[in-house]
Design an enzyme around this catalytic site. Structure first.
Site, short mmCIF file in Angstrom:
data_model
loop_
_atom_site.label_atom_id
_atom_site.label_comp_id
_atom_site.label_asym_id
_atom_site.label_seq_id
_atom_site.Cartn_x
_atom_site.Cartn_y
_atom_site.Cartn_z
N LYS A 13 -9.44 12.49 -4.49
CA LYS A 13 -9.59 11.34 -4.89
C LYS A 13 -10.67 10.48 -4.10
O LYS A 13 -11.77 9.64 -4.72
CB LYS A 13 -8.45 10.25 -4.94
CG LYS A 13 -7.53 11.42 -6.53
CD LYS A 13 -6.44 10.14 -5.64
CE LYS A 13 -5.89 9.29 -4.53
NZ LYS A 13 -5.17 10.51 -4.11
N ARG A 88 -0.14 3.41 -7.60
CA ARG A 88 0.97 4.85 -6.85
C ARG A 88 2.16 5.10 -6.95
O ARG A 88 3.08 6.04 -7.25
CB ARG A 88 1.13 5.07 -5.64
CG ARG A 88 0.18 5.91 -4.88
CD ARG A 88 0.47 5.61 -3.29
NE ARG A 88 0.02 6.76 -2.66
CZ ARG A 88 -1.13 6.83 -1.98
NH1 ARG A 88 -1.97 6.28 -2.39
NH2 ARG A 88 -1.73 7.34 -1.07
N ARG A 122 -8.52 17.86 8.22
CA ARG A 122 -9.72 16.71 7.50
C ARG A 122 -9.80 15.97 9.37
O ARG A 122 -8.71 15.01 10.28
CB ARG A 122 -8.39 15.44 6.68
CG ARG A 122 -9.08 14.22 6.70
CD ARG A 122 -8.75 13.44 5.79
NE ARG A 122 -7.22 13.27 5.18
CZ ARG A 122 -6.93 12.48 4.20
NH1 ARG A 122 -7.29 12.95 3.07
NH2 ARG A 122 -5.66 11.94 3.92
N ARG A 155 -5.95 11.65 11.18
CA ARG A 155 -4.72 10.07 11.14
C ARG A 155 -3.82 10.57 11.31
O ARG A 155 -3.40 11.31 11.08
CB ARG A 155 -5.22 9.92 9.70
CG ARG A 155 -6.37 8.98 8.46
CD ARG A 155 -6.59 9.21 7.32
NE ARG A 155 -5.33 8.83 6.86
CZ ARG A 155 -5.37 9.63 5.24
NH1 ARG A 155 -6.50 8.89 4.51
NH2 ARG A 155 -4.15 8.83 4.25
N ARG A 166 4.17 12.94 2.47
CA ARG A 166 3.67 11.99 1.33
C ARG A 166 3.89 13.24 -0.05
O ARG A 166 4.04 12.48 -0.57
CB ARG A 166 2.33 12.17 2.22
CG ARG A 166 1.67 10.97 2.60
CD ARG A 166 0.90 11.00 4.24
NE ARG A 166 -0.21 11.44 3.27
CZ ARG A 166 -1.62 12.10 3.94
NH1 ARG A 166 -1.85 12.88 5.23
NH2 ARG A 166 -2.26 11.73 2.75
P1 ADP Z 1 -4.05 9.69 0.76
O1 ADP Z 1 -3.56 9.73 -0.67
O2 ADP Z 1 -4.11 10.56 1.73
O3 ADP Z 1 -2.38 9.81 0.70
P2 ADP Z 1 -4.82 6.74 0.79
O4 ADP Z 1 -6.06 6.90 1.97
O5 ADP Z 1 -4.66 6.71 -0.19
O6 ADP Z 1 -3.58 8.44 1.33
O7 ADP Z 1 -2.69 5.99 1.66
C1 ADP Z 1 -2.50 5.95 2.64
C2 ADP Z 1 -0.95 5.45 3.44
O8 ADP Z 1 -1.36 4.27 2.36
C3 ADP Z 1 0.11 6.13 2.20
O9 ADP Z 1 0.46 7.35 2.33
C4 ADP Z 1 1.11 4.90 1.99
O10 ADP Z 1 1.47 4.54 2.86
C5 ADP Z 1 -0.62 3.55 1.94
N1 ADP Z 1 -0.23 3.17 0.90
C6 ADP Z 1 -1.99 3.43 0.22
N2 ADP Z 1 -2.10 2.91 -1.43
C7 ADP Z 1 -0.99 2.65 -1.51
C8 ADP Z 1 0.28 2.10 -3.08
N3 ADP Z 1 -0.98 2.33 -3.90
N4 ADP Z 1 1.18 1.74 -2.81
C9 ADP Z 1 1.89 2.02 -1.88
N5 ADP Z 1 0.96 2.66 -0.95
C10 ADP Z 1 0.00 2.77 -0.20
#
Ligand code: ADP
Length: 214
Positions: A13, A88, A122, A155, A166
Site C-alpha cells: 500500500k 483499519r 524493509r 522499523r 501485525r
Molecule cells: P504497516 O501497514 O506496514 O503495518 P503502517 O506504517 O501503516 O504499517 O502502521 C504502523 C503502525 O501504526 C501500526 O502497526 C499501528 O500501530 C499504527 N497505525 C497505523 N494506522 C493505524 C490505524 N488506522 N489504526 C490504528 N493504528 C494504526
C-alpha cells in the site's frame, strides 16, 4: 478522487500510494507515517503511541480518527487523497463514512509468505521516509537513501515478533473491511504479490474508471 488503499502490512500500500500520489498530485495520507512523525518529534501523541506501535498493536480508534479528521480538514486534501493504512477497523470505517464520501477502495492481495519476506527486508529513510528492500529494491549505497542521502533504518515493528503480531491484528480487525466495502460496491482487488510495476499496471485502468465516475 478520494481513495482508500487496503491490505495487510507489507502488501505494498505505502509504496504504491507514494508512486500514485506523486504521479497524480494527490496527497498520500498515511496514518503510520503520521504516528511515526509524532514519535520522532516526541509530541504527546507520539509518547502515547510509541509502545503500541513497537508491539505491532493498533492505536485506539478515538486517537486515530481524531488524527485523520484533522488531517483531512486541511486544504491540500480538498480535491482528493489516498488514505494509506486507514481505516483499519470497522469503527474507523464508520467514522470516516460519517464525514467523507469515498470513491473507491483498492484491496492489495498478497500471501503472508511474501509479506513476511518483504517486511523483514524493509529499510526506511529516517529523513524522508522513502522505502527500500534489501533484495527487491536496494539503495545504490548500503544504508544510505538514494533520494536524500539520509540514513536507512529497520522499523522497530519490522522485527519478526512484531510482524507476526501485525498480521494477526490485520486478520482479526482489518480483514472484515473487505466485506464491508465490497457490500457497498466500492472494492477493487489487485494482486500485489509481484513487483511495483505489476501493481501499477493493474491499478491504472481502475483509477481511470474511478476518475470518470467522480
Ligand atoms: P504497516 O501497514 O506496514 O503495518 P503502517 O506504517 O501503516 O504499517 O502502521 C504502523 C503502525 O501504526 C501500526 O502497526 C499501528 O500501530 C499504527 N497505525 C497505523 N494506522 C493505524 C490505524 N488506522 N489504526 C490504528 N493504528 C494504526
Amino acid at each position: 478522487m478520494k481513495l482508500i488503499f487496503l491490505g495487510a502490512p507489507g502488501a505494498g500500500k505505502g509504496t504504491i500510494a507514494a508512486a500514485v500520489g506523486k504521479a497524480q498530485g494527490m496527497p498520500q495520507v498515511s496514518t503510520g507515517d503520521l504516528f511515526r512523525e509524532a514519535v520522532k518529534n516526541g509530541t504527546e501523541l507520539g509518547l502515547r503511541v510509541k509502545g503500541i506501535m513497537e508491539r505491532g498493536e493498533l492505536v485506539p480508534d478515538e486517537l486515530t480518527i481524531a488524527l485523520v479528521r484533522e488531517r483531512l480538514g486541511r486544504r491540500d486534501t480538498a480535491g482528493g487523497y489516498i488514505l494509506d493504512g486507514f481505516p483499519r477497523t470497522i469503527p474507523q470505517a464508520e467514522a470516516l463514512a460519517a464525514f467523507q464520501r469515498i470513491d473507491g477502495v483498492i484491496n492489495f492481495l498478497c500471501s503472508e509468505q511474501v509479506v513476511v519476506r518483504r517486511l523483514s527486508g524493509r529499510r526506511v529513510c529516517r529523513a524522508c521516509g522513502a522505502i527500500y528492500h534489501v533484495e527487491n529494491m536496494p539503495p545504490h549505497r548500503e544504508g544510505v537513501c538514494d533520494r536524500c542521502g539520509g540514513e536507512l533504518y529497520i522499523r522497530d515493528d519490522d522485527r519478526l515478533e512484531s510482524i507476526r503480531n501485525r498480521l494477526r491484528v490485520y486478520r482479526e480487525q482489518t480483514e472484515p473491511l473487505i466485506g464491508y466495502y465490497r457490500s457497498r460496491g466500492l472494492l477493487h482487488d489487485i494482486d500485489s504479490a509481484g513487483n511495483v510495476e505489476d501493481s501499477l499496471v493493474q491499478l491504472k485502468p481502475l483509477l481511470q474508471n474511478l476518475q470518470q465516475g467522480t
